[in-house]
Design an enzyme around this catalytic site. Structure first.
Site: not given
Ligand SMILES: *Cc1c(COP(=O)(O)O)cnc(C)c1O
Length: 400
Positions: A191, A219, A250
């Site tokens: 990330s 991601h 995302k």
């Molecule tokens: C954002 C993220 C999460 C958490 O996801 P949310 O739905 O935003 O809680 C988990 N793992 C990674 C690698 C992330 O970047």
């Protein structure tokens, strides 16, 4: 500031005094964080404090968060099913909207099952304790997301952290760390660095050592793979991995998360994953919007091609500036070192109309504070060029 501090020091509430002490420490270290509300929809250009800024902070990789088609799908869901789900899925909060979204996701991910979670954070912190416990061992990349770190801790399994992407070290740990059940956990695209895990090699390593493999596609989803189903799809490895985590907040532009896995693991999670059992279900309307997002992510590869054109443009531009860039994903870190340097660079970019916030510990390891640029299909080439031009300007004046 001084007025507020005086009031806090006199407070009869101990927690307010503790908070003021801790906040003071964070400020001294350059690690204090603040909220900054958008005054616009999510998108390539956002309004903050009355100012339009080109946004390089969102994980909205396909530009779907502000897409009217998702909002329309949500409106239909809201009209038909109301605003809230009312309870946990194990009580009366489950609905056909949840199940049809899960079926759609399983088809997209080419997995036996998909199981929704309210967030990726909830999923990660619930999945590991559901699968592993005392006497088991979890092998976790040093740069895995905080949600996996918390999941590891909550599991009470033996935790073996291997240096970032160091498969030789992982191999050694697998050989030397016993456990009744053993599981390797990695992000597909990391990330804060944007680099990719060598999943084919990891699958082979896990096979050899009898360990399960869990891959967080947060991601990579929407960004990689012919249908945007992630790095496993890109490498043809979906069937080799025990569980893939995906987020709906995302690239898919909505909210929520899922595990794509076998029927038996999904059934166990329904029985054991505490964030799923003890939390109110996603509103059905969110499922409607997410279903539309999955269709778009799978069926509109032109969004991905636009994103990748931006990735190449930005990567090449950074290289020209002498900033190391690896066009492996939509994420580009620009390392600055200390938190104050990162804050200052972010501020100077902001004065040029660019929103790229400083990323500081504990989100990243000490000494690696950075700007993190994330690109979106909703950017225009001019946006990418403005970011490059602004980076060139602040780089030039730094050297002087
Ligand atoms: C954002 C993220 C999460 C958490 O996801 P949310 O739905 O935003 O809680 C988990 N793992 C990674 C690698 C992330 O970047």
């Amino acid at each position: 500031m001084s007025v507020a501090t005086a009031r806090v020091e006199d407070s009869v509430h101990p927690a307010a005094r503790w908070a003021a002490e801790e906040l003071g420490r964070l400020s001294e270290l350059g690690l204090r964080r603040h909220l900054e509300p958008l005054q616009s929809a999510q998108g390539a250009v956002v309004r903050i404090a009355g100012r339009e800024l080109v946004n390089f902070c969102s994980n909205d990789y396909l530009g779907l968060a502000g897409d009217v088609r998702l909002a329309q799908a949500a409106v239909v869901g809201l009209r038909e099913r109301g605003a809230g789900s009312g309870s946990s899925r194990l009580l009366a909060g489950d609905s056909d909207a949840h199940h049809s979204l899960e079926q759609k996701i399983a088809g997209w991910m080419n997995s036996e099952s998909a199981l929704l979670f309210n967030t990726g954070y909830a999923a990660a912190s619930g999945i590991l304790p559901a699968l592993c416990g005392p006497g088991d061992a979890i092998f976790s990349d040093a740069l895995n997301h905080a949600s996996w770190v918390d999941g590891c801790r909550l599991s009470r399994a033996t935790i073996a952290v291997y240096p970032h992407l160091d498969l030789a070290a992982l191999d050694r740990l697998l050989r030397s760390t016993p456990g009744r059940r053993r599981l390797v956990c990695t992000e597909a695209v990391f990330s804060m660095d944007g680099d990719r895990a060598p999943l084919a090699e990891m699958v082979a390593l896990c096979r050899r050592s009898g360990a399960a493999l869990l891959v967080d596609e947060a991601h990579a989803l929407g960004v990689l793979g012919p249908h945007g189903a992630g790095l496993c799809e890109e490498l043809g490895l979906g069937g080799e991995v025990d569980l893939r985590l995906g987020t709906l907040g995302k690239a898919l532009g909505v909210f929520g998360a899922f595990a794509a896995t076998s029927r038996s693991v999904a059934d166990l999670l329904i029985n054991r994953a505490r964030p799923l059992i003890f939390s109110t279900a996603l509103p059905p309307a969110i499922c409607s919007a997410a279903g539309r997002a999955v269709d778009i992510a799978a069926d509109e590869p032109q969004l991905r091609s636009t994103l990748w054109r931006h990735v190449r443009r930005f990567g090449e531009g950074l290289s020209v500036l002498g900033i190391p860039a690896r066009p492996d994903s939509a994420i580009f870190p620009v390392l600055l070192g200390g938190p104050d340097e990162a804050l200052e660079a972010a501020q100077r970019l902001r004065s040029r109309g660019i929103l790229a916030k400083a990323i500081r510990p504990p989100t990243v390891p000490p000494g690696t504070s950075r700007l993190r640029f994330s690109l979106s299909a909703s950017h225009r080439p001019e946006h990418i060029d403005l970011a490059l031009k602004s980076l060139a300007e602040i780089k030039r004046s730094r050297v002087r």
